[in-house]
Every structure is written in C-alpha cells, then in structure tokens.
Design a protein around this motif. Structure first.
Motif, PDB file in Angstrom:
ATOM      1  N   LEU A 108     -48.891  13.936  22.680  1.00 27.46           N
ATOM      2  CA  LEU A 108     -47.987  13.211  21.796  1.00 27.46           C
ATOM      3  C   LEU A 108     -47.468  14.160  20.730  1.00 27.46           C
ATOM      4  CD1 LEU A 108     -50.181  10.040  21.351  1.00 27.46           C
ATOM      5  CD2 LEU A 108     -48.258  10.331  22.899  1.00 27.46           C
ATOM      6  N   GLN A 112     -44.238  11.548  16.597  1.00 27.58           N
ATOM      7  CA  GLN A 112     -44.673  10.256  17.113  1.00 27.58           C
ATOM      8  C   GLN A 112     -46.009   9.839  16.496  1.00 27.58           C
ATOM      9  OE1 GLN A 112     -44.698  10.408  21.408  1.00 27.58           O
ATOM     10  NE2 GLN A 112     -42.674  11.363  21.442  1.00 27.58           N
ATOM     11  N   TYR A 145     -44.533   5.211  24.824  1.00 29.37           N
ATOM     12  CA  TYR A 145     -45.686   5.422  23.953  1.00 29.37           C
ATOM     13  C   TYR A 145     -46.748   4.385  24.321  1.00 29.37           C
ATOM     14  CZ  TYR A 145     -48.165   6.857  19.752  1.00 29.37           C
ATOM     15  OH  TYR A 145     -49.099   7.357  18.898  1.00 29.37           O
TER      16      TYR A 145
END
Length: 165
Positions: A108, A112, A145
């Motif tokens: 990630l 984010q 996500y």
C-alpha cells in the motif's frame, strides 16, 4: 489499554527488489575492498544505516502518527497523518518508488495509508461523517483498497440510523 492492530501488507515484488538492493550494496563493497567478508559486513552496515536514515526522514510524519495512535492521541495522530498525506502528495515519486527511496516493501502506498489512518482516527473521535468523506476519497484513489466499500457501507448505515432517530 487495548492495542490497535496494525496490518502490514507486503508486496513480494518490492521484497525481492529490496533484497536485490542489499546484494548490490554488498557487491559494491566487495568490489571496493576485494574481500567478500568485508563486502558482506560493510555492505550490510552501510545498507542498514542508509535504510534507517531514509525511513526516519521520509516517513517521519507517518511514524509520529502511528506512535500517537498507539497512545490513543487521535487528534495528534490525525494531524500527523494529514501532514504525511501532504508530503507524499507533493512528492509522489518517493511513494511510487518506495522500494528504492525508503527500502520499503509495503504493498500500500503511504498516501493510501495516511488516508486510511486519518479515517480511523476520525472514527475513534466519533467524527463519522468526516471519516466517511476520507474513506470515500481513499476509494477514489484505490477502489481495490481492502474492505473499503464494506467500511463505507457500514458508516453510511450508522449515519442513516443516527439521523432517523
């Protein structure tokens, strides 16, 4: 005190690239000194110093936010994660090439992670409507996500129940 669970998603490609960087540094020291033992020892020491220096300097806001979040200082953590988001938005190449710039193998991006952590802090402070906006922004950046759509649905239902009462 209940500990907040921290999840670290790794990119195996980035893990491999970080290992190759370590081998390249050790190889460079081996080439400079002519000794494989010196190459390994000096290469590893140089790599560790460089990696920690880069991580401590480039991830300072993120790390401060995580420290404050563990202490349940959500207001302070929120400010740190907002600063982290601004930094990685201003310098997206640092985040994009994090395996080179910070020797980080996170799957990630730090941008984010900053948004996710902002939303978490806002939820812990009871500011659900603001958290919803942050999580929606996160979904705009990365619709894949983990669990983001489910989380947004839960917050929307909670807000709808609160307004109907």
């Amino acid at each position: 005190m209940e500990r907040t669970k921290v999840i670290r998603r790794r990119s195996w490609l980035f893990e491999l690239l970080v290992c190759l960087e370590l081998l390249a540094v050790m190889g460079a020291w081996w080439g400079l000194t002519g000794s494989w033992l010196a190459g390994i020892l000096f290469g590893e020491c140089f790599y560790l110093v460089l990696a920690w220096t880069l991580r401590l300097s480039l991830q300072r806001h993120h790390r401060r936010g995580m420290r404050l979040m563990r202490r349940q200082d959500y207001e302070g953590a929120l400010a740190a994660f907002e600063e982290s988001f601004r930094f990685f938005t201003k310098y997206p190449w640092i985040d994009r090439y994090r395996f080179l710039t910070m020797f980080a193998s996170s799957a990630l991006s730090y941008q984010q992670m900053a948004l996710n952590n902002q939303g978490f802090c806002l939820l812990c402070m009871g500011r659900d409507a603001q958290a919803l906006e942050v999580f929606q922004r996160l979904r705009e950046i990365n619709e894949n996500y983990p669990n983001i759509s489910m989380l947004i649905d839960i917050i929307q239902k909670k807000l709808a129940e609160e307004t109907s009462q």
